[in-house]
Design a protein around this motif. Structure first.
Motif, PDB file in Angstrom:
ATOM      1  N   CYS A 197      28.162 -84.344 -50.189  1.00 62.81           N
ATOM      2  CA  CYS A 197      27.184 -83.693 -49.303  1.00 62.81           C
ATOM      3  C   CYS A 197      25.809 -84.334 -49.427  1.00 62.81           C
ATOM      4  O   CYS A 197      25.038 -84.357 -48.474  1.00 62.81           O
ATOM      5  CB  CYS A 197      27.102 -82.201 -49.598  1.00 62.81           C
ATOM      6  SG  CYS A 197      28.620 -81.366 -49.133  1.00 62.81           S
ATOM      7  N   ARG A 198      25.514 -84.882 -50.608  1.00 66.33           N
ATOM      8  CA  ARG A 198      24.243 -85.562 -50.794  1.00 66.33           C
ATOM      9  C   ARG A 198      24.187 -86.852 -49.980  1.00 66.33           C
ATOM     10  O   ARG A 198      23.134 -87.275 -49.518  1.00 66.33           O
ATOM     11  CB  ARG A 198      24.092 -85.909 -52.277  1.00 66.33           C
ATOM     12  CG  ARG A 198      22.750 -85.532 -52.887  1.00 66.33           C
ATOM     13  CD  ARG A 198      22.670 -86.083 -54.301  1.00 66.33           C
ATOM     14  NE  ARG A 198      22.315 -87.488 -54.297  1.00 66.33           N
ATOM     15  CZ  ARG A 198      22.470 -88.295 -55.337  1.00 66.33           C
ATOM     16  NH1 ARG A 198      22.995 -87.864 -56.464  1.00 66.33           N
ATOM     17  NH2 ARG A 198      22.114 -89.559 -55.259  1.00 66.33           N
ATOM     18  N   TYR A 203      36.486 -86.278 -52.183  1.00 68.45           N
ATOM     19  CA  TYR A 203      36.024 -86.814 -50.901  1.00 68.45           C
ATOM     20  C   TYR A 203      35.778 -88.312 -51.012  1.00 68.45           C
ATOM     21  O   TYR A 203      35.565 -88.827 -52.109  1.00 68.45           O
ATOM     22  CB  TYR A 203      34.686 -86.153 -50.505  1.00 68.45           C
ATOM     23  CG  TYR A 203      34.792 -84.671 -50.314  1.00 68.45           C
ATOM     24  CD1 TYR A 203      34.888 -84.123 -49.044  1.00 68.45           C
ATOM     25  CD2 TYR A 203      34.835 -83.814 -51.424  1.00 68.45           C
ATOM     26  CE1 TYR A 203      35.009 -82.749 -48.875  1.00 68.45           C
ATOM     27  CE2 TYR A 203      34.953 -82.446 -51.264  1.00 68.45           C
ATOM     28  CZ  TYR A 203      35.044 -81.915 -49.984  1.00 68.45           C
ATOM     29  OH  TYR A 203      35.175 -80.560 -49.821  1.00 68.45           O
ATOM     30  N   THR A 206      26.231 -87.746 -47.208  1.00 61.53           N
ATOM     31  CA  THR A 206      26.539 -87.716 -45.772  1.00 61.53           C
ATOM     32  C   THR A 206      26.826 -86.293 -45.315  1.00 61.53           C
ATOM     33  O   THR A 206      27.302 -85.463 -46.108  1.00 61.53           O
ATOM     34  CB  THR A 206      27.753 -88.627 -45.436  1.00 61.53           C
ATOM     35  OG1 THR A 206      28.163 -88.381 -44.099  1.00 61.53           O
ATOM     36  CG2 THR A 206      28.923 -88.381 -46.361  1.00 61.53           C
ATOM     37  N   SER A 207      26.565 -86.046 -44.033  1.00 56.91           N
ATOM     38  CA  SER A 207      26.918 -84.734 -43.486  1.00 56.91           C
ATOM     39  C   SER A 207      28.370 -84.714 -43.016  1.00 56.91           C
ATOM     40  O   SER A 207      28.900 -83.670 -42.663  1.00 56.91           O
ATOM     41  CB  SER A 207      25.981 -84.379 -42.331  1.00 56.91           C
ATOM     42  OG  SER A 207      26.049 -85.392 -41.358  1.00 56.91           O
ATOM     43  N   THR A 208      28.998 -85.887 -43.008  1.00 51.82           N
ATOM     44  CA  THR A 208      30.384 -85.958 -42.524  1.00 51.82           C
ATOM     45  C   THR A 208      31.281 -86.726 -43.500  1.00 51.82           C
ATOM     46  O   THR A 208      31.824 -87.773 -43.150  1.00 51.82           O
ATOM     47  CB  THR A 208      30.451 -86.659 -41.151  1.00 51.82           C
ATOM     48  OG1 THR A 208      29.887 -87.985 -41.296  1.00 51.82           O
ATOM     49  CG2 THR A 208      29.708 -85.896 -40.075  1.00 51.82           C
ATOM     50  N   PRO A 209      31.452 -86.242 -44.727  1.00 49.75           N
ATOM     51  CA  PRO A 209      32.340 -86.964 -45.655  1.00 49.75           C
ATOM     52  C   PRO A 209      33.802 -86.873 -45.216  1.00 49.75           C
ATOM     53  O   PRO A 209      34.141 -86.029 -44.376  1.00 49.75           O
ATOM     54  CB  PRO A 209      32.127 -86.234 -46.981  1.00 49.75           C
ATOM     55  CG  PRO A 209      31.727 -84.848 -46.605  1.00 49.75           C
ATOM     56  CD  PRO A 209      30.960 -84.974 -45.314  1.00 49.75           C
ATOM     57  N   GLY A 262      35.502 -83.720 -43.678  1.00 47.80           N
ATOM     58  CA  GLY A 262      35.068 -82.848 -44.772  1.00 47.80           C
ATOM     59  C   GLY A 262      34.335 -81.654 -44.222  1.00 47.80           C
ATOM     60  O   GLY A 262      34.167 -80.648 -44.830  1.00 47.80           O
ATOM     61  N   ARG A 269      37.390 -85.852 -46.396  1.00 46.78           N
ATOM     62  CA  ARG A 269      38.085 -85.115 -47.456  1.00 46.78           C
ATOM     63  C   ARG A 269      39.446 -85.748 -47.706  1.00 46.78           C
ATOM     64  O   ARG A 269      40.132 -86.148 -46.763  1.00 46.78           O
ATOM     65  CB  ARG A 269      38.257 -83.653 -47.007  1.00 46.78           C
ATOM     66  CG  ARG A 269      39.114 -82.800 -47.913  1.00 46.78           C
ATOM     67  CD  ARG A 269      38.315 -81.848 -48.752  1.00 46.78           C
ATOM     68  NE  ARG A 269      39.128 -81.255 -49.808  1.00 46.78           N
ATOM     69  CZ  ARG A 269      39.329 -79.948 -49.950  1.00 46.78           C
ATOM     70  NH1 ARG A 269      38.759 -79.110 -49.112  1.00 46.78           N
ATOM     71  NH2 ARG A 269      40.066 -79.485 -50.949  1.00 46.78           N
ATOM     72  N   SER A 298      32.376 -82.691 -54.171  1.00 49.05           N
ATOM     73  CA  SER A 298      31.765 -82.115 -52.983  1.00 49.05           C
ATOM     74  C   SER A 298      30.233 -82.241 -52.997  1.00 49.05           C
ATOM     75  O   SER A 298      29.623 -82.607 -51.994  1.00 49.05           O
ATOM     76  CB  SER A 298      32.219 -80.652 -52.906  1.00 49.05           C
ATOM     77  OG  SER A 298      31.380 -79.927 -52.100  1.00 49.05           O
ATOM     78  N   ASP A 299      29.620 -81.996 -54.150  1.00 52.26           N
ATOM     79  CA  ASP A 299      28.157 -82.073 -54.233  1.00 52.26           C
ATOM     80  C   ASP A 299      27.646 -83.462 -53.897  1.00 52.26           C
ATOM     81  O   ASP A 299      26.704 -83.632 -53.121  1.00 52.26           O
ATOM     82  CB  ASP A 299      27.674 -81.705 -55.653  1.00 52.26           C
ATOM     83  CG  ASP A 299      27.849 -80.224 -55.930  1.00 52.26           C
ATOM     84  OD1 ASP A 299      28.168 -79.483 -54.973  1.00 52.26           O
ATOM     85  OD2 ASP A 299      27.681 -79.822 -57.103  1.00 52.26           O
ATOM     86  N   GLY A 317      32.768 -90.397 -49.952  1.00 50.35           N
ATOM     87  CA  GLY A 317      31.416 -90.115 -49.485  1.00 50.35           C
ATOM     88  C   GLY A 317      30.717 -91.328 -48.906  1.00 50.35           C
ATOM     89  O   GLY A 317      29.723 -91.201 -48.198  1.00 50.35           O
TER      90      GLY A 317
END
Lengths: 137, 393
Positions: free
Chosen positions: B235-236, B9, B238-241, B393, B243, B231-232, B11
């Motif tokens: 997600c840490r 991703y 942003t809520s909208t990474p 993502g 992909r 992915s981890d 991020g």
């Protein structure tokens, strides 16, 4: 005095420029697969054979693409604008860059038949160039 | 997204405002990029980053510094397991993201920080234009014919005009399109200049046919940062990474006179790889960010990447299909033509914008429902290509 750049030749290309001083255009030709190539390399880019032979070629080509330059890129071209920077495709296949000399700016077009000629620069150094077949275009 | 899409991703992204920063040298520019990135992402700590990819500083001035990763690893305060200073011209950052994706996928790093900072070559000083021309063209077999970058790009443009009847007004429509998007970007250099018309482009100073001054990108300085992560980590942050759905690259010629297939200069093979990996087709792409050092290039990219048939690119822009509200928005940040061409770091801008579009954080210029964005960057004389397909993502 024409102060345009004189190419810095290498051992690989020396023969090409020496022949240009005699107004001959020579290309490397592979002794194994027969492919002509430009610019000079230590191997054939079609089959990797390292036995290459300098071969005189016709000097006949056609314009592949071009640009009429209005803005002089550096000092030695200040008095030359507008001039034509072109890519030509030789009858034998390879493409090379050049200027189109003795060519009417309105007549330059892709596909125009051209013939090698030689421009004399500082120290009587000759550089291969191309001009329209039959002159003027 | 397909099973072959990488588990990687983007991020976080950050970009400097393009401009002129005479008080900063190449190293200072990098430092400013890092400062801005860290300020915008206060949750990131040194232990989060295990990879660092940077571009040589000072390329444009001819004093390439290839130890940037070493010095900036130390300066940032990290000891990466994966680090390099790499260069592929304008494609550098696309290639960096691709290298970073491989490292993240292989578990070499949770996050790889990709940095770029650049100054546009100044060709005014004695000998500088010659040096620049020798970098852009074959020093022995092209340079002696009076080369410079616009006339070299023009070799491809004039061929396209010949083969497909592409007109100078169609090229101008690309510059007009970029300006219309730039007006929606608060940092774009040319935003304040107001809208541009085809007539203004056509009437601007001739440089090298078919290019006039307003067919050329705007030189400036800038830089950006892109964090490629798993992915981890994504997600840490942003809520909208974004992909990474697919990616591809090709490295073609070095000298434009030796170039072959015109559509390869528009990213054909790189796009084919990226679309195959992503399992999507061009019709599914919502927004295109396409490297536009000259107005001609997005026309060729549209064709090479497979969005329109060969020869259809000029009409696409002329009909406003790339404009705000059009069927495929192109260069929504204003492009190098109107946002600004930040020299060595120019190839960052498309990736930053493509990421922002799929993250849904592109402000006034946000394309509604931007599910998939394509970032096509190239380096050299249309020689090295990277295509990235990014999705929500």
């Amino acid at each position: 005095m024409n102060t345009k750049p004189i190419p810095e030749m290498s051992d690989l290309s020396r023969h090409y420029w020496e022949q240009a001083q005699r107004e001959a255009l020579v290309l490397q030709r592979c002794t194994r697969c027969g492919t002509y190539q430009f610019y000079p390399r230590a191997w054939c880019t079609s089959c990797f054979c390292q036995e290459l032979e300098w071969t005189p070629v016709s000097g006949r080509a056609e314009v592949f693409s071009f640009s009429i330059v209005h803005y002089p890129p550096f000092e030695s071209y200040t008095d030359s604008v507008p001039y034509i920077l072109a890519t030509v495709k030789l009858e034998e296949g390879p493409q090379m860059m050049c200027n189109l000399l003795e060519c009417d700016l309105d007549a330059v077009r892709v596909g125009l038949p051209v013939q090698v000629c030689y421009e004399v620069r500082e120290g009587d150094f000759k550089v291969p160039q191309f001009r329209p077949v039959g002159g003027g275009a | 997204m397909s099973n072959s899409s990488p588990a990687a991703y983007i991020g976080a992204v950050s970009e400097l405002r393009p401009g002129r920063y005479p008080e900063w040298d190449g190293t200072d520019m990098y430092r400013q990029v890092v400062c801005k990135f860290l300020a915008e992402h206060p949750e990131i700590r040194p232990a989060d980053i295990q990879g660092l990819l940077v571009c040589p500083a000072g390329m444009a001035t001819g004093d390439a510094d290839i130890f940037v990763h070493e010095r900036f690893g130390e300066e940032i305060g990290i000891q990466p397991r994966f680090a390099e200073t790499i260069n592929a011209g304008g494609a550098t950052y696309g290639v960096m993201v691709q290298r970073a994706v491989l490292a993240v996928e292989r578990g070499l790093a949770d996050a790889v920080l990709c940095l770029g900072a650049g100054k546009f070559p100044k060709v005014g000083g004695p000998g500088a234009a010659e040096k620049n021309a020798k970098m852009a063209s074959h020093p022995e077999f092209e340079f002696p014919y009076g080369t410079f970058i616009p006339a070299l790009y023009a070799q491809a443009a004039s061929r396209h005009c010949h083969e497909f009847g592409t007109t100078e007004a169609q090229l101008a429509a690309v510059s007009v399109n970029s300006r219309s998007w730039a007006q929606k970007h608060p940092d774009a250099l040319m935003a304040a200049k107001g809208p541009l018309t085809v007539e203004q482009v056509l009437a601007s100073k001739p440089i090298a046919t078919p290019f006039k001054l307003l067919d050329c990108s705007v030189p400036c300085e800038g830089g950006a940062a892109v964090l490629v992560c798993n992915s981890d980590m994504a997600c840490r942050l942003t809520s909208t990474p974004a992909r990474i759905l697919g990616m591809g690259e090709t490295h073609l010629h070095s000298s434009i006179s030796q170039a072959g297939d015109l559509f390869e200069l528009g990213g054909k093979s790189a796009a084919k790889s990226a679309f195959a990996m992503a399992g999507v087709s061009p019709t599914e792409v919502s927004v295109l960010e396409s490297y536009d050092s000259f107005s001609f290039n997005p026309i060729l990219s549209l064709e090479g990447l497979g969005f329109v048939k060969p020869g259809g690119g000029g009409r696409f822009f002329e009909e406003g299909r790339a404009a705000p509200g059009g069927s495929l928005p192109v260069n929504t940040y204003g492009g190098l033509l109107s946002f600004g061409h930040t020299g060595d770091s120019s190839g960052m801008s498309m990736i930053v914008e493509a990421t922002r579009q799929v993250m849904g954080v592109a402000g006034d210029r946000q394309v509604p429902n931007a599910e998939i964005a394509l970032a096509h960057t190239y380096g050299g004389m249309m020689a090295e290509h990277s295509v990235l397909l990014l999705g929500r993502g």
